[in-house]
Design an enzyme around this catalytic site. Structure first.
Site, mmCIF file in Angstrom:
data_model
loop_
_atom_site.group_PDB
_atom_site.id
_atom_site.type_symbol
_atom_site.label_atom_id
_atom_site.label_comp_id
_atom_site.label_asym_id
_atom_site.label_seq_id
_atom_site.Cartn_x
_atom_site.Cartn_y
_atom_site.Cartn_z
ATOM 1 N N GLU A 1 -19.527 8.568 -13.220
ATOM 2 C CA GLU A 1 -20.227 9.762 -13.699
ATOM 3 C C GLU A 1 -20.804 9.455 -15.075
ATOM 4 O O GLU A 1 -20.402 8.481 -15.720
ATOM 5 C CB GLU A 1 -19.242 10.925 -13.813
ATOM 6 C CG GLU A 1 -18.611 11.304 -12.492
ATOM 7 C CD GLU A 1 -17.741 12.545 -12.588
ATOM 8 O OE1 GLU A 1 -17.501 13.044 -13.716
ATOM 9 O OE2 GLU A 1 -17.302 13.015 -11.520
ATOM 10 N N SER B 1 -15.817 3.357 -16.972
ATOM 11 C CA SER B 1 -14.535 2.640 -17.014
ATOM 12 C C SER B 1 -13.367 3.617 -16.981
ATOM 13 O O SER B 1 -12.346 3.375 -16.340
ATOM 14 C CB SER B 1 -14.456 1.806 -18.295
ATOM 15 O OG SER B 1 -15.383 0.739 -18.248
ATOM 16 N N GLN C 1 -27.857 -38.191 -18.679
ATOM 17 C CA GLN C 1 -26.492 -37.694 -18.814
ATOM 18 C C GLN C 1 -26.434 -36.222 -19.259
ATOM 19 O O GLN C 1 -25.520 -35.481 -18.862
ATOM 20 C CB GLN C 1 -25.713 -38.570 -19.802
ATOM 21 C CG GLN C 1 -24.217 -38.411 -19.637
ATOM 22 C CD GLN C 1 -23.437 -39.348 -20.533
ATOM 23 O OE1 GLN C 1 -23.575 -39.295 -21.757
ATOM 24 N NE2 GLN C 1 -22.638 -40.200 -19.959
ATOM 25 N N GLY D 1 -36.077 -25.809 -17.227
ATOM 26 C CA GLY D 1 -37.030 -25.764 -18.344
ATOM 27 C C GLY D 1 -38.040 -24.643 -18.153
ATOM 28 O O GLY D 1 -37.677 -23.537 -17.740
ATOM 29 N N GLU E 1 -17.991 -2.249 -10.530
ATOM 30 C CA GLU E 1 -16.664 -2.309 -9.898
ATOM 31 C C GLU E 1 -15.574 -2.724 -10.890
ATOM 32 O O GLU E 1 -14.634 -3.439 -10.559
ATOM 33 C CB GLU E 1 -16.693 -3.170 -8.631
ATOM 34 C CG GLU E 1 -17.686 -2.583 -7.629
ATOM 35 C CD GLU E 1 -17.416 -2.876 -6.185
ATOM 36 O OE1 GLU E 1 -16.281 -3.240 -5.853
ATOM 37 O OE2 GLU E 1 -18.347 -2.714 -5.386
HETATM 38 N N1 CAA Z 1 -4.718 -0.615 -7.759
HETATM 39 C C1 CAA Z 1 -3.955 0.421 -7.354
HETATM 40 N N2 CAA Z 1 -3.644 1.467 -8.141
HETATM 41 C C2 CAA Z 1 -4.134 1.453 -9.391
HETATM 42 C C3 CAA Z 1 -4.956 0.414 -9.883
HETATM 43 C C4 CAA Z 1 -5.236 -0.658 -9.007
HETATM 44 N N3 CAA Z 1 -6.007 -1.693 -9.384
HETATM 45 N N4 CAA Z 1 -5.293 0.686 -11.161
HETATM 46 C C5 CAA Z 1 -4.723 1.867 -11.471
HETATM 47 N N5 CAA Z 1 -4.021 2.321 -10.386
HETATM 48 C C6 CAA Z 1 -3.225 3.559 -10.307
HETATM 49 C C7 CAA Z 1 -2.040 3.510 -11.261
HETATM 50 O O1 CAA Z 1 -0.934 2.872 -10.659
HETATM 51 C C8 CAA Z 1 -1.803 4.974 -11.528
HETATM 52 O O2 CAA Z 1 -1.122 5.549 -10.423
HETATM 53 P P1 CAA Z 1 0.217 6.448 -10.641
HETATM 54 O O3 CAA Z 1 -0.127 7.513 -11.610
HETATM 55 O O4 CAA Z 1 0.544 6.936 -9.279
HETATM 56 O O5 CAA Z 1 1.243 5.511 -11.204
HETATM 57 C C9 CAA Z 1 -3.194 5.555 -11.504
HETATM 58 O O6 CAA Z 1 -4.009 4.636 -10.775
HETATM 59 C C10 CAA Z 1 -3.786 5.765 -12.878
HETATM 60 O O7 CAA Z 1 -3.730 4.538 -13.546
HETATM 61 P P2 CAA Z 1 -3.463 4.430 -15.092
HETATM 62 O O8 CAA Z 1 -2.393 5.383 -15.515
HETATM 63 O O9 CAA Z 1 -3.268 2.988 -15.389
HETATM 64 O O10 CAA Z 1 -4.847 4.995 -15.657
HETATM 65 P P3 CAA Z 1 -5.736 4.460 -16.828
HETATM 66 O O11 CAA Z 1 -6.744 5.509 -17.090
HETATM 67 O O12 CAA Z 1 -4.920 3.962 -17.981
HETATM 68 O O13 CAA Z 1 -6.450 3.145 -16.216
HETATM 69 C C11 CAA Z 1 -8.144 2.085 -14.883
HETATM 70 C C12 CAA Z 1 -7.114 3.193 -14.999
HETATM 71 C C13 CAA Z 1 -7.460 0.837 -14.344
HETATM 72 C C14 CAA Z 1 -8.810 1.753 -16.205
HETATM 73 C C15 CAA Z 1 -9.157 2.640 -13.886
HETATM 74 O O14 CAA Z 1 -9.727 3.829 -14.412
HETATM 75 C C16 CAA Z 1 -10.262 1.684 -13.525
HETATM 76 O O15 CAA Z 1 -10.059 0.798 -12.683
HETATM 77 N N6 CAA Z 1 -11.462 1.884 -14.113
HETATM 78 C C17 CAA Z 1 -12.651 1.150 -13.682
HETATM 79 C C18 CAA Z 1 -13.366 1.945 -12.658
HETATM 80 C C19 CAA Z 1 -14.306 1.120 -11.862
HETATM 81 O O16 CAA Z 1 -14.001 0.031 -11.416
HETATM 82 N N7 CAA Z 1 -15.491 1.675 -11.638
HETATM 83 C C20 CAA Z 1 -16.455 1.051 -10.823
HETATM 84 C C21 CAA Z 1 -17.346 2.067 -10.200
HETATM 85 S S1 CAA Z 1 -17.666 1.785 -8.535
HETATM 86 C C22 CAA Z 1 -18.933 0.686 -8.459
HETATM 87 O O17 CAA Z 1 -19.305 0.060 -9.416
HETATM 88 C C23 CAA Z 1 -19.463 0.524 -7.105
HETATM 89 C C24 CAA Z 1 -20.833 0.055 -6.998
HETATM 90 O O18 CAA Z 1 -21.717 0.869 -6.826
HETATM 91 C C25 CAA Z 1 -21.137 -1.376 -6.967
#
Ligand code: CAA
Length: 379
Positions: A127, A132, A279, A339, A363
């Site tokens: 959004e 992130s 090289q 180049g 991602e």
């Molecule tokens: N696998 C499984 N579960 C996960 C996880 C993972 N890799 N990462 C986090 N979680 C779970 C945690 O275990 C936690 O679960 P519980 O509350 O049940 O324990 C929950 O998610 C929340 O996690 P955190 O408390 O760690 O939350 P956070 O805010 O500190 O961190 C984050 C979360 C890892 C930063 C996450 O927000 C993240 O991955 N952000 C990046 C988002 C992303 O990849 N966006 C890409 C958009 S999609 C895209 O790009 C597609 C496209 O079009 C090409």
């Protein structure tokens, strides 16, 4: 440890390479220039089984393993990273989540068309203020009994305009934070759903990236995937696999940069001999080849763990972190080796350099991958 590919895996790789050279290479520069979606080529990829590679054949998929998916993604990405991101999102972020967490009705209704490429899917998490920081979803899904009322805006959505089916993450219970988020299946032609502006991007210009607006879109309850509040977990689990797809895309860009550099270095003469005999060029090629090999092993390891149903979240983050870095480095070196020719479109490597950058961003940025890795390593 077994580094041998099965005959089936080798055949998938050969088919992907053949398709990429015959069907994607002609026109890839023109599509990049015109920001033209490879609609015809994606249809063919669906017919060849590349759009739902790992989906069970009973839902129209290829029933293949993740290793085959990595091999195919690498070959397609060596030629056209715009086509491969469409493939990656459809396979990993849409089909996978639906197949693993969807109800039987949802799978029967949506998967066969998605897995065969007749329809394309989009994954809607990001959004304007939640990239992130994905738990901060502002899009809301208000519970109205038999349906949800969906309101909000999604940004940078791959396949934004070309998709027919959208998996949309939205907050239903803000007090529960990420545990209040739901994943809803939304269809393209539903009232209140508007596809917004197309982004004019640095790279992967053949793929269509849009903002999406939802205003009082009525989503039937049966279109929620999983239990109430399962949406964020679904998104994270899907991204663990999605990162294998993007890592393989980055690997393909890195390997494509290497292959084109080798061919050019054997052809181009300077100071009385092929530049491959200097090289300065040999050392660049050696570094590029070593990095490709290391990135490939990380991608295949993550895929192997996924196929064995072991935890692959750390392995996929490592693969994406490293392969995306190598994609950038190799593409820059490929331009340098070429180049002046590298700086013009005809030789493809300037496109590789532009396409590579996004693999460090979508991602999960490289910084997010480091969060995932360090949390695993330090726990
Ligand atoms: N696998 C499984 N579960 C996960 C996880 C993972 N890799 N990462 C986090 N979680 C779970 C945690 O275990 C936690 O679960 P519980 O509350 O049940 O324990 C929950 O998610 C929340 O996690 P955190 O408390 O760690 O939350 P956070 O805010 O500190 O961190 C984050 C979360 C890892 C930063 C996450 O927000 C993240 O991955 N952000 C990046 C988002 C992303 O990849 N966006 C890409 C958009 S999609 C895209 O790009 C597609 C496209 O079009 C090409």
């Amino acid at each position: 440890m077994n580094f041998n590919l099965t005959e089936e895996q080798q055949a998938v790789r050969a088919a992907a390479r053949d398709f990429a050279e015959k069907e994607l290479l002609p026109g890839v520069i023109e599509r990049d220039n015109a920001q033209e979606f490879p609609a015809e080529q994606i249809k063919m990829m669906g017919e060849l089984g590349f759009m739902g590679m790992m989906v069970d054949p009973k839902y129209g998929g290829g029933g293949m393993d993740t290793v085959s998916y990595v091999l195919a993604m690498e070959e397609i990405s060596k030629v056209d990273a715009s086509a491969s991101v469409v493939m990656s999102v459809n396979n990993s972020l849409v089909c996978w989540g639906l197949e693993h967490f969807g109800s039987e009705e949802q799978k029967q209704k949506y998967l066969p068309k998605l897995a065969t490429g007749e329809q394309i899917g989009a994954f809607c998490l990001s959004e304007p203020e939640a990239g992130s920081d994905a738990t901060s979803q502002r899009t809301t899904a208000e519970d109205k009994g038999d349906h949800y009322l969906l309101n909000g805006t999604k940004n940078w959505i791959t396949n934004g305009n070309s998709a027919s089916v959208y998996l949309v993450m939205a907050q239903t219970h803000p007090e529960k934070r990420h545990k209040g988020i739901n994943c809803l299946i939304v269809e393209r032609d539903w009232e209140g759903f508007v596809v917004g502006k197309k982004e004019d991007k640095l790279g992967i210009r053949g793929s269509d990236t849009h903002s999406l607006m939802f205003t009082d879109v009525k989503v039937p309850k049966e279109n929620r995937i999983g239990e109430d509040g399962f949406g964020f977990t679904l998104a994270m689990k899907s991204l663990n696999g999605g990162r294998i797809g993007i890592a393989s895309q980055a690997l393909g860009i890195a390997a494509g940069s290497l292959e084109r550099s080798i061919a050019y270095a054997k052809e181009r003469k300077a100071f009385g001999k092929e530049i491959a005999q200097h090289q300065a060029i040999q050392f660049k090629i050696a570094d590029m080849a070593t990095k490709v090999e290391a990135a490939r092993l990380l991608c295949l390891k993550a895929a192997m763990l996924k196929d064995r149903k072991e935890d692959y979240s750390q392995a996929s983050a490592m693969a994406k972190l490293y392969a995306s870095q190598v994609a950038m480095e190799n593409a820059v070196e490929a331009v340098q080796i070429h180049g002046g020719y590298g700086f013009v479109k005809e030789y493809h490597v300037e496109r590789f350099m532009r396409d590579a950058k996004i693999t460090q961003i979508y991602e999960g940025t490289s910084e997010i991958q480091k969060i995932v890795i360090s949390r695993n390593v330090l726990k």
